[in-house]
Design a protein around this motif. Structure first.
Motif, PDB file in Angstrom:
ATOM      1  N   ALA A  97      -1.933  30.690   3.594  1.00  0.00           N
ATOM      2  CA  ALA A  97      -2.034  30.787   5.051  1.00  0.00           C
ATOM      3  C   ALA A  97      -0.711  31.229   5.680  1.00  0.00           C
ATOM      4  O   ALA A  97       0.371  30.889   5.191  1.00  0.00           O
ATOM      5  N   PRO A  98      -0.795  31.987   6.796  1.00  0.00           N
ATOM      6  CA  PRO A  98       0.418  32.232   7.591  1.00  0.00           C
ATOM      7  C   PRO A  98       1.006  30.909   8.060  1.00  0.00           C
ATOM      8  O   PRO A  98       0.280  29.922   8.228  1.00  0.00           O
ATOM      9  N   SER A  99       2.282  30.899   8.297  1.00  0.00           N
ATOM     10  CA  SER A  99       2.984  29.641   8.566  1.00  0.00           C
ATOM     11  C   SER A  99       2.402  28.875   9.737  1.00  0.00           C
ATOM     12  O   SER A  99       2.160  27.663   9.654  1.00  0.00           O
ATOM     13  N   SER A 100       2.160  29.546  10.864  1.00  0.00           N
ATOM     14  CA  SER A 100       1.654  28.851  12.043  1.00  0.00           C
ATOM     15  C   SER A 100       0.263  28.282  11.804  1.00  0.00           C
ATOM     16  O   SER A 100      -0.080  27.209  12.314  1.00  0.00           O
ATOM     17  N   VAL A 101      -0.557  28.989  11.023  1.00  0.00           N
ATOM     18  CA  VAL A 101      -1.888  28.495  10.702  1.00  0.00           C
ATOM     19  C   VAL A 101      -1.789  27.251   9.820  1.00  0.00           C
ATOM     20  O   VAL A 101      -2.502  26.263  10.021  1.00  0.00           O
ATOM     21  N   ALA A 102      -0.905  27.292   8.815  1.00  0.00           N
ATOM     22  CA  ALA A 102      -0.708  26.122   7.953  1.00  0.00           C
ATOM     23  C   ALA A 102      -0.209  24.934   8.769  1.00  0.00           C
ATOM     24  O   ALA A 102      -0.639  23.793   8.548  1.00  0.00           O
ATOM     25  N   MET A 103       0.674  25.183   9.732  1.00  0.00           N
ATOM     26  CA  MET A 103       1.187  24.102  10.576  1.00  0.00           C
ATOM     27  C   MET A 103       0.065  23.465  11.390  1.00  0.00           C
ATOM     28  O   MET A 103      -0.049  22.237  11.460  1.00  0.00           O
ATOM     29  N   LEU A 104      -0.784  24.304  11.992  1.00  0.00           N
ATOM     30  CA  LEU A 104      -1.849  23.782  12.839  1.00  0.00           C
ATOM     31  C   LEU A 104      -2.951  23.122  12.027  1.00  0.00           C
ATOM     32  O   LEU A 104      -3.490  22.088  12.426  1.00  0.00           O
ATOM     33  N   LEU A 113       3.209  15.751  12.259  1.00  0.00           N
ATOM     34  CA  LEU A 113       4.508  16.276  12.683  1.00  0.00           C
ATOM     35  C   LEU A 113       5.371  16.674  11.488  1.00  0.00           C
ATOM     36  O   LEU A 113       5.981  17.756  11.472  1.00  0.00           O
ATOM     37  N   SER A 114       5.428  15.823  10.458  1.00  0.00           N
ATOM     38  CA  SER A 114       6.323  16.081   9.327  1.00  0.00           C
ATOM     39  C   SER A 114       5.834  17.233   8.457  1.00  0.00           C
ATOM     40  O   SER A 114       6.633  18.046   7.987  1.00  0.00           O
ATOM     41  N   VAL A 115       4.511  17.337   8.233  1.00  0.00           N
ATOM     42  CA  VAL A 115       4.024  18.421   7.379  1.00  0.00           C
ATOM     43  C   VAL A 115       4.124  19.754   8.114  1.00  0.00           C
ATOM     44  O   VAL A 115       4.401  20.795   7.496  1.00  0.00           O
ATOM     45  N   ALA A 116       3.926  19.752   9.442  1.00  0.00           N
ATOM     46  CA  ALA A 116       4.114  20.985  10.209  1.00  0.00           C
ATOM     47  C   ALA A 116       5.576  21.432  10.143  1.00  0.00           C
ATOM     48  O   ALA A 116       5.869  22.629   9.972  1.00  0.00           O
ATOM     49  N   LEU A 117       6.492  20.485  10.257  1.00  0.00           N
ATOM     50  CA  LEU A 117       7.917  20.802  10.145  1.00  0.00           C
ATOM     51  C   LEU A 117       8.238  21.347   8.765  1.00  0.00           C
ATOM     52  O   LEU A 117       8.990  22.326   8.628  1.00  0.00           O
ATOM     53  N   LEU A 166       9.767  25.076   7.817  1.00  0.00           N
ATOM     54  CA  LEU A 166      11.042  25.242   7.118  1.00  0.00           C
ATOM     55  C   LEU A 166      10.873  25.947   5.779  1.00  0.00           C
ATOM     56  O   LEU A 166      11.771  26.677   5.343  1.00  0.00           O
ATOM     57  N   VAL A 167       9.739  25.736   5.112  1.00  0.00           N
ATOM     58  CA  VAL A 167       9.476  26.465   3.869  1.00  0.00           C
ATOM     59  C   VAL A 167       9.482  27.965   4.134  1.00  0.00           C
ATOM     60  O   VAL A 167      10.039  28.757   3.358  1.00  0.00           O
ATOM     61  N   THR A 168       8.871  28.374   5.244  1.00  0.00           N
ATOM     62  CA  THR A 168       8.876  29.795   5.604  1.00  0.00           C
ATOM     63  C   THR A 168      10.281  30.282   5.917  1.00  0.00           C
ATOM     64  O   THR A 168      10.659  31.394   5.539  1.00  0.00           O
ATOM     65  N   ILE A 212      14.124  25.858  17.883  1.00  0.00           N
ATOM     66  CA  ILE A 212      13.413  25.149  18.950  1.00  0.00           C
ATOM     67  C   ILE A 212      12.153  24.469  18.432  1.00  0.00           C
ATOM     68  O   ILE A 212      11.958  23.259  18.661  1.00  0.00           O
ATOM     69  N   PRO A 213      11.230  25.181  17.738  1.00  0.00           N
ATOM     70  CA  PRO A 213      10.051  24.459  17.226  1.00  0.00           C
ATOM     71  C   PRO A 213      10.400  23.370  16.231  1.00  0.00           C
ATOM     72  O   PRO A 213       9.778  22.300  16.228  1.00  0.00           O
ATOM     73  N   ALA A 214      11.414  23.613  15.380  1.00  0.00           N
ATOM     74  CA  ALA A 214      11.819  22.579  14.428  1.00  0.00           C
ATOM     75  C   ALA A 214      12.386  21.367  15.160  1.00  0.00           C
ATOM     76  O   ALA A 214      12.116  20.211  14.786  1.00  0.00           O
ATOM     77  N   LEU A 215      13.146  21.614  16.204  1.00  0.00           N
ATOM     78  CA  LEU A 215      13.747  20.518  16.965  1.00  0.00           C
ATOM     79  C   LEU A 215      12.688  19.695  17.695  1.00  0.00           C
ATOM     80  O   LEU A 215      12.780  18.460  17.756  1.00  0.00           O
ATOM     81  N   VAL A 216      11.658  20.358  18.230  1.00  0.00           N
ATOM     82  CA  VAL A 216      10.575  19.649  18.915  1.00  0.00           C
ATOM     83  C   VAL A 216       9.893  18.678  17.955  1.00  0.00           C
ATOM     84  O   VAL A 216       9.649  17.508  18.280  1.00  0.00           O
ATOM     85  N   LEU A 217       9.576  19.154  16.757  1.00  0.00           N
ATOM     86  CA  LEU A 217       8.883  18.312  15.776  1.00  0.00           C
ATOM     87  C   LEU A 217       9.768  17.172  15.283  1.00  0.00           C
ATOM     88  O   LEU A 217       9.325  16.027  15.161  1.00  0.00           O
ATOM     89  N   LEU A 218      11.031  17.483  14.981  1.00  0.00           N
ATOM     90  CA  LEU A 218      11.941  16.451  14.486  1.00  0.00           C
ATOM     91  C   LEU A 218      12.233  15.407  15.559  1.00  0.00           C
ATOM     92  O   LEU A 218      12.281  14.199  15.269  1.00  0.00           O
ATOM     93  N   ALA A 219      12.400  15.853  16.800  1.00  0.00           N
ATOM     94  CA  ALA A 219      12.660  14.908  17.888  1.00  0.00           C
ATOM     95  C   ALA A 219      11.489  13.946  18.068  1.00  0.00           C
ATOM     96  O   ALA A 219      11.682  12.740  18.299  1.00  0.00           O
TER      97      ALA A 219
END
Length: 505
Positions: free
Chosen positions: A246-253, A346-350, A354-356, A466-473
């Motif tokens: 899957a593309p990264s954003s699809v895997a995240m969602l 949150l953690s698996v999306a992050l 980051l893998v990408t 920014i997206p990584a920071l949102v998830l980690l925060a």
């Protein structure tokens, strides 16, 4: 609280409207600009609901309750939106992960970006709709609305084995969805409520419960239907394959949010409506989860040398903890499952994000060909290490509280199963820390040296930070203040209407 007429409807309508505008020929420049609103407004709506949930007036435990005419009321189908203490945390999860995935997609430079963003916006609208729906028909409808773009995007924008992965996901997830649909229709027919409204169904079945045998059969149907959607072992093989392609954003969602639909259906629909059905299935479910998802898949995850496959199998493994919390059959365990669903999302999306980022810099997913990346990308290294710590369940991250509650509830159910389940913590620490060591530290490999010789390797850009920071925060905020979600969750699972379903053993 009146700043938004209906934040739930707004969170669904805005991304759908923008997707429609793109489909009707909106220029690419405006499509990309407006996509920021398509992912940003659902996030603002989710945060608004979270902030005001405690003080909002509630009817049958639901806040922000609104009904809209569909013309299908004579069939018992009405668009009824609202969130209770179980739905609200997952509604917030959908807003957070959707925003992070959307920003990452906008900055990805994907081919045919307009169509890519259109499908992702449809997926986002479906995710918000799932957790905002009180009507079971629309809960299922929004799941399908989010699922269909997944198949398309994996098949078109996916990586290695994308066609095979898309077909496998289609077969498994369609089968799981059909089994679930049969169970939901059976509940509607047998309840006598003449409505798909979850509040009406609970009232009808509270007054006239179904027979114990009927409840066991229907609960089993929903368990395996929803279980396939959550990658319950041995129906799990679609997940790592699909996420790997899957593309990264699809895997995240999907891994972060959509896969939670099955667990959400069991907690929000099956357990309250079929309380006598769970005891007959709790032990088989616990055995499948602990030996299949936690131990077997955990060992398979340890054996992975592909970084994205490791992330995919890790996601399957941690769903085993959630099923164990369900099997424990207590309000405390159910609360832990809901909290873990949010934390894991949150953690698996992050991690997938980051893998990408790692792949973009090393031009490989083989961990044996990586090494020394921390010297070139220290910010990426810090985020990656934090994602690994969150996945392990280190104190300070949201995952810790969900796993702790599940283990405590499981101990009261079966100390032996708890001892086996705890091996998963060791397994996840091994593969997580080993991945961080191989990717970030050590000597630079020949492959990475060749990549670096062609072009300098840079750190995370703001489109990635920014997206990584949102998830980690969010992970840290919930980790340090779990009560922000635990309080509404506890109120929901301890309510009188849920007391029978979540009664402790």
């Amino acid at each position: 609280m009146n700043s938004l007429p209906d934040p739930l409807l707004t969170s669904i309508a805005v991304p759908l409207a923008l997707a429609l505008a793109i489909a009707l020929g909106l220029p690419k420049r405006w499509s990309v600009r407006l996509a920021y609103l398509g992912f940003g407004i659902p996030l603002l709506c989710a945060l608004h609901v979270w902030w005001h949930f405690g003080a909002a007036p509630k009817e049958s435990g639901y806040a922000f309750l609104h009904e809209y005419s569909t013309g299908l009321e004579n069939l018992g189908i009405g668009l009824k939106l609202g969130v209770n203490g179980i739905a609200m945390p997952l509604f917030v999860l959908a807003g957070l992960v959707g925003f992070a995935a959307g920003i990452f997609a906008i900055r990805s430079g994907a081919e045919r970006l307009k169509i890519y963003l259109m499908l992702l916006l449809i997926m986002q609208a479906g995710l918000m709709g799932i957790f905002a729906s009180v009507d079971v028909f629309f809960l299922y409808f929004f799941h399908e609305l989010a699922l269909i773009p997944t198949f398309i995007m994996v098949g078109i924008w996916g990586g290695r084995d994308k066609t095979y992965a898309a077909m496998t996901m289609t077969i498994y997830l369609t089968a799981g969805a059909m089994l679930s649909l049969v169970g939901l229709i059976a509940i509607y027919v047998k309840s006598g409520a003449h409505s798909f409204d979850l509040i009406a169904l609970r009232a009808a079945l509270g007054d006239r419960p179904l027979g114990a045998l009927t409840q066991r059969h229907l609960f089993g149907l929903l368990l395996f239907g929803f279980g396939i959607l959550v990658s319950l072992w041995p129906f799990h093989s679609w997940a790592p394959l699909g996420y790997g392609a899957a593309p990264s954003s699809v895997a995240m969602l999907h891994a972060g949010v959509l896969k939670k639909f099955g667990l959400y259906g069991l907690i929000q629909v099956a357990l309250p409506l079929l309380p006598a059905g769970m005891p007959a299935w709790s032990h088989p479910l616990a055995v499948l989860a602990v030996f299949g998802n936690v131990v077997v898949i955990g060992l398979v995850t340890m054996a992975q040398r592909d970084l994205k496959q490791m992330a995919g199998f890790s996601s399957v493994m941690h769903m085993g903890y959630a099923f164990l919390g369900l099997a424990a059959g207590s309000a405390f365990g159910i609360g832990g499952v809901v909290l873990l669903m949010v934390a894991h999302g949150l953690s698996v999306a992050l991690l997938f994000l980051l893998v990408t980022c790692v792949h973009h810099r090393t031009q490989t997913l083989a961990m044996d060909e990586m090494g020394g990346l921390a010297r070139k990308a220290p910010v990426l290294a810090a985020f990656f290490t934090a994602a690994v710590f969150a996945g392990i369940g280190l104190p300070g991250f949201a995952n810790f509280w969900g796993e702790l509650a599940i283990f405590v509830a499981l101990w009261h159910y079966s100390p032996a199963l708890t001892a086996v389940a705890l091996t998963g913590v060791v397994i996840s620490a091994i593969y997580g820390l080993r991945a961080a060591a191989r990717v970030l530290f050590g000597e630079v490999t020949e492959h990475f040296a060749r990549v670096e010789a062609k072009a300098p390797v840079g750190d995370l850009g703001w489109g990635e930070r920014i997206p990584a920071l949102v998830l980690l925060a969010a992970l840290l905020f919930i980790g340090f203040w779990p009560r922000s979600l635990a309080r509404p969750i506890n109120a929901a699972v301890s309510a009188p209407s849920a007391a029978v379903a979540y009664a402790g053993r």
